[in-house]
Design a protein around this motif. Structure first.
Motif, PDB file in Angstrom:
ATOM      1  N   PRO A   1       7.033  10.381   7.285  1.00  0.00           N
ATOM      2  CA  PRO A   1       8.385   9.884   7.537  1.00  0.00           C
ATOM      3  C   PRO A   1       9.124   9.430   6.276  1.00  0.00           C
ATOM      4  O   PRO A   1      10.357   9.496   6.246  1.00  0.00           O
ATOM      5  N   SER A   2       8.389   8.985   5.248  1.00  0.00           N
ATOM      6  CA  SER A   2       9.074   8.503   4.048  1.00  0.00           C
ATOM      7  C   SER A   2       9.727   9.646   3.278  1.00  0.00           C
ATOM      8  O   SER A   2      10.419   9.422   2.294  1.00  0.00           O
ATOM      9  N   MET A   3       9.479  10.869   3.714  1.00  0.00           N
ATOM     10  CA  MET A   3      10.126  12.035   3.100  1.00  0.00           C
ATOM     11  C   MET A   3      11.087  12.728   4.060  1.00  0.00           C
ATOM     12  O   MET A   3      11.565  13.821   3.769  1.00  0.00           O
ATOM     13  N   ASP A   4      11.353  12.095   5.197  1.00  0.00           N
ATOM     14  CA  ASP A   4      12.309  12.674   6.149  1.00  0.00           C
ATOM     15  C   ASP A   4      13.723  12.330   5.695  1.00  0.00           C
ATOM     16  O   ASP A   4      14.333  11.356   6.149  1.00  0.00           O
TER      17      ASP A   4
ATOM     18  N   THR B   1       8.138  14.515  -2.308  1.00  0.00           N
ATOM     19  CA  THR B   1       9.488  14.066  -2.625  1.00  0.00           C
ATOM     20  C   THR B   1      10.368  13.851  -1.399  1.00  0.00           C
ATOM     21  O   THR B   1      10.317  14.615  -0.441  1.00  0.00           O
ATOM     22  N   GLY B   2      11.176  12.774  -1.477  1.00  0.00           N
ATOM     23  CA  GLY B   2      12.152  12.488  -0.435  1.00  0.00           C
ATOM     24  C   GLY B   2      13.510  12.292  -1.075  1.00  0.00           C
ATOM     25  O   GLY B   2      14.359  13.176  -1.114  1.00  0.00           O
ATOM     26  N   ASN B   3      13.689  11.098  -1.663  1.00  0.00           N
ATOM     27  CA  ASN B   3      14.976  10.750  -2.258  1.00  0.00           C
ATOM     28  C   ASN B   3      15.073  11.189  -3.721  1.00  0.00           C
ATOM     29  O   ASN B   3      16.020  10.876  -4.408  1.00  0.00           O
ATOM     30  N   PHE B   4      14.048  11.872  -4.213  1.00  0.00           N
ATOM     31  CA  PHE B   4      14.022  12.449  -5.556  1.00  0.00           C
ATOM     32  C   PHE B   4      13.903  11.409  -6.671  1.00  0.00           C
ATOM     33  O   PHE B   4      14.161  11.697  -7.838  1.00  0.00           O
ATOM     34  N   GLY B   5      13.463  10.193  -6.327  1.00  0.00           N
ATOM     35  CA  GLY B   5      13.329   9.166  -7.353  1.00  0.00           C
ATOM     36  C   GLY B   5      12.054   9.326  -8.165  1.00  0.00           C
ATOM     37  O   GLY B   5      12.076   9.318  -9.400  1.00  0.00           O
ATOM     38  N   ASN B   6      10.948   9.493  -7.456  1.00  0.00           N
ATOM     39  CA  ASN B   6       9.653   9.549  -8.115  1.00  0.00           C
ATOM     40  C   ASN B   6       9.550  10.767  -9.042  1.00  0.00           C
ATOM     41  O   ASN B   6       9.086  10.669 -10.173  1.00  0.00           O
TER      42      ASN B   6
ATOM     43  N   SER C   1      -0.230  10.260  -5.649  1.00  0.00           N
ATOM     44  CA  SER C   1      -0.719   9.864  -4.331  1.00  0.00           C
ATOM     45  C   SER C   1       0.063   8.628  -3.920  1.00  0.00           C
ATOM     46  O   SER C   1      -0.117   7.551  -4.477  1.00  0.00           O
ATOM     47  N   THR C   2       0.989   8.815  -2.964  1.00  0.00           N
ATOM     48  CA  THR C   2       2.035   7.812  -2.787  1.00  0.00           C
ATOM     49  C   THR C   2       1.771   6.753  -1.731  1.00  0.00           C
ATOM     50  O   THR C   2       2.512   5.784  -1.645  1.00  0.00           O
ATOM     51  N   ALA C   3       0.751   6.948  -0.895  1.00  0.00           N
ATOM     52  CA  ALA C   3       0.475   5.894   0.095  1.00  0.00           C
ATOM     53  C   ALA C   3      -0.991   5.886   0.466  1.00  0.00           C
ATOM     54  O   ALA C   3      -1.681   6.899   0.374  1.00  0.00           O
TER      55      ALA C   3
ATOM     56  N   ILE D   1       0.782  -1.246   0.000  1.00  0.00           N
ATOM     57  CA  ILE D   1       0.000   0.000   0.000  1.00  0.00           C
ATOM     58  C   ILE D   1       0.817   1.302   0.000  1.00  0.00           C
ATOM     59  O   ILE D   1       0.385   2.313   0.524  1.00  0.00           O
ATOM     60  N   ALA D   2       1.982   1.273  -0.660  1.00  0.00           N
ATOM     61  CA  ALA D   2       2.708   2.517  -0.942  1.00  0.00           C
ATOM     62  C   ALA D   2       3.193   2.465  -2.393  1.00  0.00           C
ATOM     63  O   ALA D   2       3.226   1.392  -3.001  1.00  0.00           O
ATOM     64  N   PHE D   3       3.584   3.609  -2.929  1.00  0.00           N
ATOM     65  CA  PHE D   3       3.916   3.646  -4.366  1.00  0.00           C
ATOM     66  C   PHE D   3       5.164   2.831  -4.694  1.00  0.00           C
ATOM     67  O   PHE D   3       5.390   2.483  -5.851  1.00  0.00           O
ATOM     68  N   LYS D   4       5.953   2.480  -3.673  1.00  0.00           N
ATOM     69  CA  LYS D   4       7.150   1.687  -3.918  1.00  0.00           C
ATOM     70  C   LYS D   4       6.805   0.351  -4.592  1.00  0.00           C
ATOM     71  O   LYS D   4       7.625  -0.219  -5.296  1.00  0.00           O
TER      72      LYS D   4
HETATM   73  C1  LIG Z   1       9.283   6.938  -0.755  1.00  0.00           C
HETATM   74  C2  LIG Z   1       8.076   7.774  -0.563  1.00  0.00           C
HETATM   75  C3  LIG Z   1       8.055   9.113  -0.972  1.00  0.00           C
HETATM   76  C4  LIG Z   1       9.260   9.797  -1.566  1.00  0.00           C
HETATM   77  O1  LIG Z   1       9.594   9.297  -2.832  1.00  0.00           O
HETATM   78  P1  LIG Z   1      11.053   9.577  -3.439  1.00  0.00           P
HETATM   79  O2  LIG Z   1      11.093   8.782  -4.677  1.00  0.00           O
HETATM   80  O3  LIG Z   1      12.007   9.069  -2.395  1.00  0.00           O
HETATM   81  O4  LIG Z   1      11.180  11.032  -3.628  1.00  0.00           O
HETATM   82  C5  LIG Z   1       6.866   9.809  -0.817  1.00  0.00           C
HETATM   83  N1  LIG Z   1       5.782   9.238  -0.265  1.00  0.00           N
HETATM   84  C6  LIG Z   1       5.780   7.954   0.154  1.00  0.00           C
HETATM   85  C7  LIG Z   1       4.549   7.404   0.777  1.00  0.00           C
HETATM   86  C8  LIG Z   1       6.915   7.174   0.009  1.00  0.00           C
HETATM   87  O5  LIG Z   1       6.906   5.899   0.421  1.00  0.00           O
END
Ligand SMILES: *Cc1c(COP(=O)(O)O)cnc(C)c1O
Length: 497
Positions: free
Chosen positions: A319-322, A266-271, A423-425, A109-112
């Motif tokens: 937290p996934s963007m910390d 955005t967190g790690n700038f992948g998406n 919408s990432t999670a 249930i997350a975009f990963k």
């Molecule tokens: C990993 C993640 C992000 C950040 O994505 P990046 O590709 O690292 O920028 C944002 N939202 C959620 C829910 C994530 O799991």
């Protein structure tokens, strides 16, 4: 045409797609980037009516040029199947002036899941192709979501083992429970006494340690990575931006050729880098809107041209963007310095020694399609509460950060362009914060009781991913200090010098 992958820190290292996927990280700590971004060969009108899997093939075949049609179609079919709780894989939902591209319908249930459902298949195919005889050990640092998605993808995959490091006090309770209950004899989960940046730096150190690589080799292993530094993660993420555009066309929300905006938390700038690559492929994108939480190092970078991680690390409700060291930004920097590996390397060395670097105004102009802003903690909860009150639609905290930034952007620019928000999670992954936003009066300590109440209020069933861990046994209890990460790996693999 054959796209190759070149090291951002050393132009001598240039490999095929399958090699780049197997290796994960390039030599000297560099990242692999495509030697060119291929153009979509099919016009958008032709993509209309295609399924997610068909569009995935049209995009990926252009990047993974040493995979056969049969191999790639097999990987795609194995990844995007009924592991997803909807046939369309990535639904697009309209709410209050924007389209939310729901990327959280996979197993964790997350975009990963969008990329980590396919990475194990790409990797085992690549291993066979390159006649690899070593067992692949996936080393992963996670800010919470990559870990579980990678574990779910690689659990019990023959010829692989997976080791995940997460910040012991830096993930949501549901995220932690998802990881520590992971089954599969080839899985190993470790909580570190540190934050995500320390986990990521520790992992990158091991991945680029030539001495350790020799020891691994003698013991019949080799490392790879499931983080978004692996191009096998990045390319599958391009697909859903193309898909979203096609769906907007199909539903006559836009005409072929109309530009859209894309907002990415955005967190790690992948998406967001995947969205940038989609734009390079010819997807009509006006602005790429980079949304940060209070760890707003990227916002400051887009404003000033200086990337400076010397600041307090803040634990937020997203937290996934910390994250203060956004690894994939290196791929963008490499581009704006004109594919100059030496200059890129110097900047990255400055980042690791002084914690900062600057690029020139002219260089920044090359990425004027980016807009950066951030949402405060208080506003994040308010965005969730307001949208829920007005529409009944519930966002998770990360998506709310993006939604808050889009509101700021619209207010600043009055730009009427049709906008897609990644919408990432699922809100059920961050139930405690989400419930605090929409029902602050509902006092409850138990996360599963909170999930049940959220389900009642949002009329969305509790996802299978949460049901699964409700009564699951905790299988992983290892914790370690940051400096002992390598020791942990050596013990798990039982390495002999
Ligand atoms: C990993 C993640 C992000 C950040 O994505 P990046 O590709 O690292 O920028 C944002 N939202 C959620 C829910 C994530 O799991």
């Amino acid at each position: 045409m054959s796209v190759m992958y070149v090291n951002t820190r050393n132009p001598e290292e240039k490999v095929s797609a399958s090699r780049a996927i197997l290796k994960g990280l390039a030599n000297e700590g560099g990242l692999f980037v495509p030697t060119e971004i291929p153009k979509l060969s099919v016009p958008f009108e032709k993509l209309v009516g295609m399924s997610y899997q068909e569009i995935a093939y049209e995009v990926m075949r252009l990047f993974f040029t040493d995979f056969t049609e049969e191999e790639l179609k097999h990987c795609i079919a194995s990844a995007y199947d009924d592991k997803f709780d909807t046939d369309v894989i990535a639904p697009l939902t309209y709410a209050d002036g924007a389209y939310y591209l729901e990327l959280y319908h996979g197993k964790t249930i997350a975009f990963k899941d969008m990329a980590l459902s396919i990475l194990p298949h790409l990797m085992t195919t690549a291993a066979a192709k390159n006649k690899m005889d070593k067992e692949i050990v996936i080393l992963t640092a996670t800010s919470g979501d990559t870990g579980k998605a990678a574990l779910a993808g690689f659990a019990d995959v023959k010829g692989t083992r997976i080791i995940v490091f997460y910040p012991k006090n830096g993930v949501s309770p549901i995220q932690e429970k998802q990881m520590v209950t992971q089954k599969g004899d080839n899985t190993f989960v470790v909580g570190i006494h540190g934050n995500f940046d320390e986990a990521q730096t520790g992992v990158k150190k091991m991945l680029s340690n030539p001495e350790l690589a020799k020891v691994m080799d003698r013991n019949g292993f080799c490392f790879s990575s499931a983080n978004s530094i692996n191009i096998g993660r990045l390319v599958p993420q391009i697909v859903y931006y193309v898909y979203a555009y096609v769906k907007l066309l199909e539903n006559e929300r836009i005409k072929a050729g109309d530009a859209i905006n894309i907002v990415v938390p955005t967190g790690n700038f992948g998406n967001i880098l995947a969205a940038f690559y989609a734009r390079d492929m010819g997807l009509p994108v006006h602005k790429l809107i980079c949304a940060s939480n209070e760890n707003k190092v990227l916002y400051d970078f887009f404003r000033t041209g200086t990337y400076d991680k010397n600041r307090e690390f803040i634990l937020t409700s997203s937290p996934s963007m910390d994250i203060l060291i956004s690894s994939n930004l290196e791929r963008l920097i490499y581009r704006i310095v004109g594919d100059d590996a030496a200059r890129n390397k110097a900047l990255m060395q400055a980042l690791s020694s002084e914690g900062k670097y600057s690029v020139s105004k002219e260089e920044m102009e090359k990425i004027s399609c980016f807009y950066g802003n951030f949402t405060s903690e208080e506003d994040t909860l308010r965005v969730i509460a307001d949208l829920y009150r007005e529409t009944g639609y519930v966002l998770d905290t990360h998506t709310a950060v993006a939604s808050g930034v889009y509101a700021s952007y619209k207010e600043e620019t009055k730009d009427p362009t049709v906008t897609v928000i990644a919408s990432t999670a699922s809100p059920f992954k961050f139930t405690r914060s989400v419930m605090q936003a929409i029902a602050p009066e509902f006092k409850e300590e138990d996360d599963f009781a909170l999930a049940d109440e959220l389900s009642r209020r949002s009329s969305v069933p509790v996802p299978q991913a949460v049901e699964e861990i409700r009564h699951a046994e905790v299988r992983h209890k290892t914790e370690c200090d940051v400096q002992d990460m390598e020791k942990c790996v050596r013990e798990f693999l039982n390495l002999k010098d």
